[in-house]
Design a protein around this motif. Sequence first.
Motif, mmCIF file in Angstrom:
data_model
loop_
_atom_site.group_PDB
_atom_site.id
_atom_site.type_symbol
_atom_site.label_atom_id
_atom_site.label_comp_id
_atom_site.label_asym_id
_atom_site.label_seq_id
_atom_site.Cartn_x
_atom_site.Cartn_y
_atom_site.Cartn_z
ATOM 1 N N GLU A 204 0.892 -1.163 0.000
ATOM 2 C CA GLU A 204 0.000 0.000 0.000
ATOM 3 C C GLU A 204 0.925 1.207 0.000
ATOM 4 O O GLU A 204 1.790 1.344 0.867
ATOM 5 C CB GLU A 204 -0.878 0.009 1.245
ATOM 6 N N THR A 205 0.742 2.061 -0.976
ATOM 7 C CA THR A 205 1.737 3.106 -1.221
ATOM 8 C C THR A 205 1.082 4.478 -1.339
ATOM 9 O O THR A 205 -0.017 4.599 -1.883
ATOM 10 C CB THR A 205 2.492 2.791 -2.532
ATOM 11 N N ARG A 206 1.792 5.449 -0.823
ATOM 12 C CA ARG A 206 1.419 6.861 -1.042
ATOM 13 C C ARG A 206 2.585 7.543 -1.724
ATOM 14 O O ARG A 206 3.735 7.182 -1.479
ATOM 15 C CB ARG A 206 1.234 7.585 0.298
ATOM 16 N N ILE A 207 2.296 8.545 -2.519
ATOM 17 C CA ILE A 207 3.370 9.362 -3.083
ATOM 18 C C ILE A 207 3.329 10.706 -2.367
ATOM 19 O O ILE A 207 2.275 11.346 -2.313
ATOM 20 C CB ILE A 207 3.182 9.604 -4.601
ATOM 21 N N VAL A 208 4.460 11.105 -1.798
ATOM 22 C CA VAL A 208 4.493 12.402 -1.137
ATOM 23 C C VAL A 208 5.616 13.239 -1.737
ATOM 24 O O VAL A 208 6.631 12.694 -2.177
ATOM 25 C CB VAL A 208 4.710 12.283 0.389
ATOM 26 N N GLN A 209 5.413 14.530 -1.768
ATOM 27 C CA GLN A 209 6.445 15.429 -2.313
ATOM 28 C C GLN A 209 7.126 16.149 -1.167
ATOM 29 O O GLN A 209 6.477 16.609 -0.222
ATOM 30 C CB GLN A 209 5.820 16.450 -3.272
ATOM 31 N N ARG A 210 8.447 16.204 -1.249
ATOM 32 C CA ARG A 210 9.203 17.030 -0.311
ATOM 33 C C ARG A 210 10.266 17.742 -1.119
ATOM 34 O O ARG A 210 11.119 17.099 -1.723
ATOM 35 C CB ARG A 210 9.827 16.168 0.781
ATOM 36 N N GLY A 211 10.182 19.060 -1.156
ATOM 37 C CA GLY A 211 11.131 19.817 -1.976
ATOM 38 C C GLY A 211 10.971 19.435 -3.437
ATOM 39 O O GLY A 211 9.860 19.348 -3.955
ATOM 40 N N ARG A 212 12.074 19.162 -4.099
ATOM 41 C CA ARG A 212 12.010 18.850 -5.537
ATOM 42 C C ARG A 212 11.877 17.362 -5.808
ATOM 43 O O ARG A 212 11.943 16.941 -6.968
ATOM 44 C CB ARG A 212 13.221 19.435 -6.243
ATOM 45 N N TRP A 213 11.726 16.540 -4.762
ATOM 46 C CA TRP A 213 11.607 15.089 -4.942
ATOM 47 C C TRP A 213 10.203 14.609 -4.615
ATOM 48 O O TRP A 213 9.564 15.148 -3.713
ATOM 49 C CB TRP A 213 12.578 14.363 -3.997
ATOM 50 N N ILE A 214 9.759 13.580 -5.322
ATOM 51 C CA ILE A 214 8.558 12.870 -4.873
ATOM 52 C C ILE A 214 8.985 11.472 -4.436
ATOM 53 O O ILE A 214 9.840 10.832 -5.061
ATOM 54 C CB ILE A 214 7.438 12.814 -5.940
ATOM 55 N N TYR A 215 8.390 11.009 -3.355
ATOM 56 C CA TYR A 215 8.793 9.751 -2.705
ATOM 57 C C TYR A 215 7.642 8.749 -2.732
ATOM 58 O O TYR A 215 6.483 9.126 -2.554
ATOM 59 C CB TYR A 215 9.141 9.992 -1.228
ATOM 60 N N ARG A 216 8.012 7.503 -2.892
ATOM 61 C CA ARG A 216 7.046 6.413 -2.693
ATOM 62 C C ARG A 216 7.130 5.991 -1.234
ATOM 63 O O ARG A 216 8.170 5.525 -0.782
ATOM 64 C CB ARG A 216 7.393 5.210 -3.569
ATOM 65 N N VAL A 217 6.049 6.157 -0.505
ATOM 66 C CA VAL A 217 6.021 5.742 0.894
ATOM 67 C C VAL A 217 5.222 4.447 0.977
ATOM 68 O O VAL A 217 4.062 4.399 0.573
ATOM 69 C CB VAL A 217 5.361 6.822 1.772
ATOM 70 N N GLN A 218 5.872 3.397 1.458
ATOM 71 C CA GLN A 218 5.199 2.106 1.565
ATOM 72 C C GLN A 218 4.562 2.011 2.948
ATOM 73 O O GLN A 218 5.247 1.793 3.940
ATOM 74 C CB GLN A 218 6.200 0.975 1.362
ATOM 75 N N ASP A 219 3.254 2.214 2.988
ATOM 76 C CA ASP A 219 2.577 2.177 4.281
ATOM 77 C C ASP A 219 2.441 0.754 4.789
ATOM 78 O O ASP A 219 2.469 0.513 5.984
ATOM 79 C CB ASP A 219 1.189 2.819 4.163
ATOM 80 N N LYS A 220 2.265 -0.174 3.893
ATOM 81 C CA LYS A 220 2.068 -1.558 4.319
ATOM 82 C C LYS A 220 2.581 -2.466 3.220
ATOM 83 O O LYS A 220 2.412 -2.179 2.038
ATOM 84 C CB LYS A 220 0.579 -1.806 4.549
ATOM 85 N N GLN A 221 3.216 -3.565 3.632
ATOM 86 C CA GLN A 221 3.741 -4.514 2.654
ATOM 87 C C GLN A 221 3.055 -5.866 2.842
ATOM 88 O O GLN A 221 2.844 -6.294 3.972
ATOM 89 C CB GLN A 221 5.245 -4.678 2.844
ATOM 90 N N TYR A 222 2.744 -6.506 1.741
ATOM 91 C CA TYR A 222 2.092 -7.825 1.788
ATOM 92 C C TYR A 222 3.046 -8.849 1.201
ATOM 93 O O TYR A 222 3.381 -8.787 0.013
ATOM 94 C CB TYR A 222 0.775 -7.791 1.014
ATOM 95 N N TRP A 223 3.440 -9.799 2.032
ATOM 96 C CA TRP A 223 4.461 -10.753 1.601
ATOM 97 C C TRP A 223 3.885 -11.957 0.899
ATOM 98 O O TRP A 223 4.598 -12.680 0.210
ATOM 99 C CB TRP A 223 5.324 -11.153 2.796
ATOM 100 N N THR A 224 2.589 -12.208 1.120
ATOM 101 C CA THR A 224 1.887 -13.248 0.354
ATOM 102 C C THR A 224 0.529 -12.672 -0.022
ATOM 103 O O THR A 224 0.066 -11.716 0.600
ATOM 104 C CB THR A 224 1.656 -14.540 1.169
ATOM 105 N N ALA A 225 -0.101 -13.253 -1.024
ATOM 106 C CA ALA A 225 -1.457 -12.823 -1.383
ATOM 107 C C ALA A 225 -2.234 -14.030 -1.881
ATOM 108 O O ALA A 225 -1.680 -14.886 -2.594
ATOM 109 C CB ALA A 225 -1.399 -11.742 -2.455
#
Length: 390
Positions: A204-225
Motif C-alpha cells: 500500500e503506497t502513497r506518493i508524497v512530495q518534499r522539496g524537488r523530490w517525490i517519494y514512494r512511501v510504503q505504508d504496508k507490505q504484503y508478503w503473500t497474497a
Amino acid sequence: RRAGKLPGRQDWSSWPHYQAAAAGFRGYWYPVCYSSQLTGKPKQITLLGEKIVLIRDDGTAYALKDRCPHRGVPLSEGNQQFPGTISCPYHGWTFDLATGELKAVITDGPESPICGKVTQPTYEVAERLGMVWVFVGDGEDAPPIDEQLPEELVGNAAVVGSRIQPRIGNWRFACENGYDEGHAKYLHRTSLWRLFKAMPVWNETRIVQRGRWIYRVQDKQYWTADFPGLGKWDNQSWFKLKPPKQTSNIGNTGSHREVNPVIAAQEFPGFASVSMPGVLRIAYPTFIHYEFYVPVDAENHLYVGVMADFRKGWRTLPFYLKYLGFVRWLFHGQFSAQDKWMVEVTDAPPERLYRPDESLLKWRKLAEDVTEERTERLKADGFEPAGPPV
Ligand code: FES
C-alpha cells in the motif's frame, strides 16, 4: 489513502510539456561520460538531440556545438592546432574553446576578415562524481550544478561506483520504469540481486512530495497474497528470504539494523524518489543507488547508474570489494538488464493504467509543473523556451 480514481486511457496529452519532451527537458545538467574518457582528442556526443563536441584542454573540459558554421562538418573530426582552440578539419576555421569565437581561419591567413564575426555556440561543462556534465538550456545561465545534484552528494564524503551505458528507448520510459512500483516485485523477481533484498508481493503506497523530490512511501507490505480462485502467490518461490522488519521509512532494510548516519540525517520519507530531469534515488540503509536517465534523442538514452556509499578513509576499501565483487554484476548488471529489456519493448501510449501507476502519474505531474514554472520564468526574463507545449 490512495489518491482519487486513476484516469482511464492515457495518451500523455494531459501532460503537454512531458509529451513535448521526447528528446529531453532543457534547462538541466546531464552526465555524459567519465572524466577519464575526455582527453585532448575531440569526442562527439549527442544530448537532447544536439550534436556536441567535448574536448579537454589544459585540464579543463569544454563543449561546443559540433557543426562547423562554414560548411557543416563536425568539429569533432578536427583537432587542436593552437592551445585553447579547436580547428575544423576541412578548412581550418579555429574556435576559442571557452567563448566559441572564431579566432583564426588557417586557410585565409592571419588577417582573415571573418575572424571575430562568427561565434560557435558553447555549452557549460562541469565535472562531478568522476563524470563530465553538460548543461543544455535555452540561453539562460546554468544554475550551479550542485543545486541539481542530490543534496546528500554535495558536501558529504562518499565512495562511488558507477556505470554508463547507451541504451535503446525513450528516456521517459526509462525513468518511468525506474520509478514504477510494480515492476520491482514482478519483473525483478528472478534477479539475483533479490538474494540480498527481499520483496513483498505488493504494497500500500502513497506518493508524497518534499522539496524537488517525490517519494514512494510504503505504508504496508504484503508478503503473500491469496488470489480468489487462483491460489496463493508469495514472490519467494526459488529462494527463501525472511521479510525484513520495517525499521524505518527506508525500504528493504534486510539484515541491516544500522542506517548510515548521512543517510539517516536525510530523513527520507520513502525508499524510492525521483526528481527532475529524470533522476531516481533508491535509499538503502548503508548506501544509495541513483539512476540518471540522460536523453540522447527521442529513441535513445544513456543509463547512468551510480552507487554511493558514504564512508571515507580505509573504510572505503570494503566498498570496492562489495561493488566490484558483486554489486556491479548483480545490480548494475543483471538486475538493470531486465529494466533495459522492458524499456526497449515498451510501446508508446495509449495506455491503460492501474492502481500502482499512481507513481507514474505523480512523476509526470511533477515534470509538468516544474517545466511550466520554468517556462514562465524564462519568458519573464526574455528568453524563448524551446519545445512549447502542443
Ligand atoms: Fe569547417 Fe570549412 S567546413 S572550415
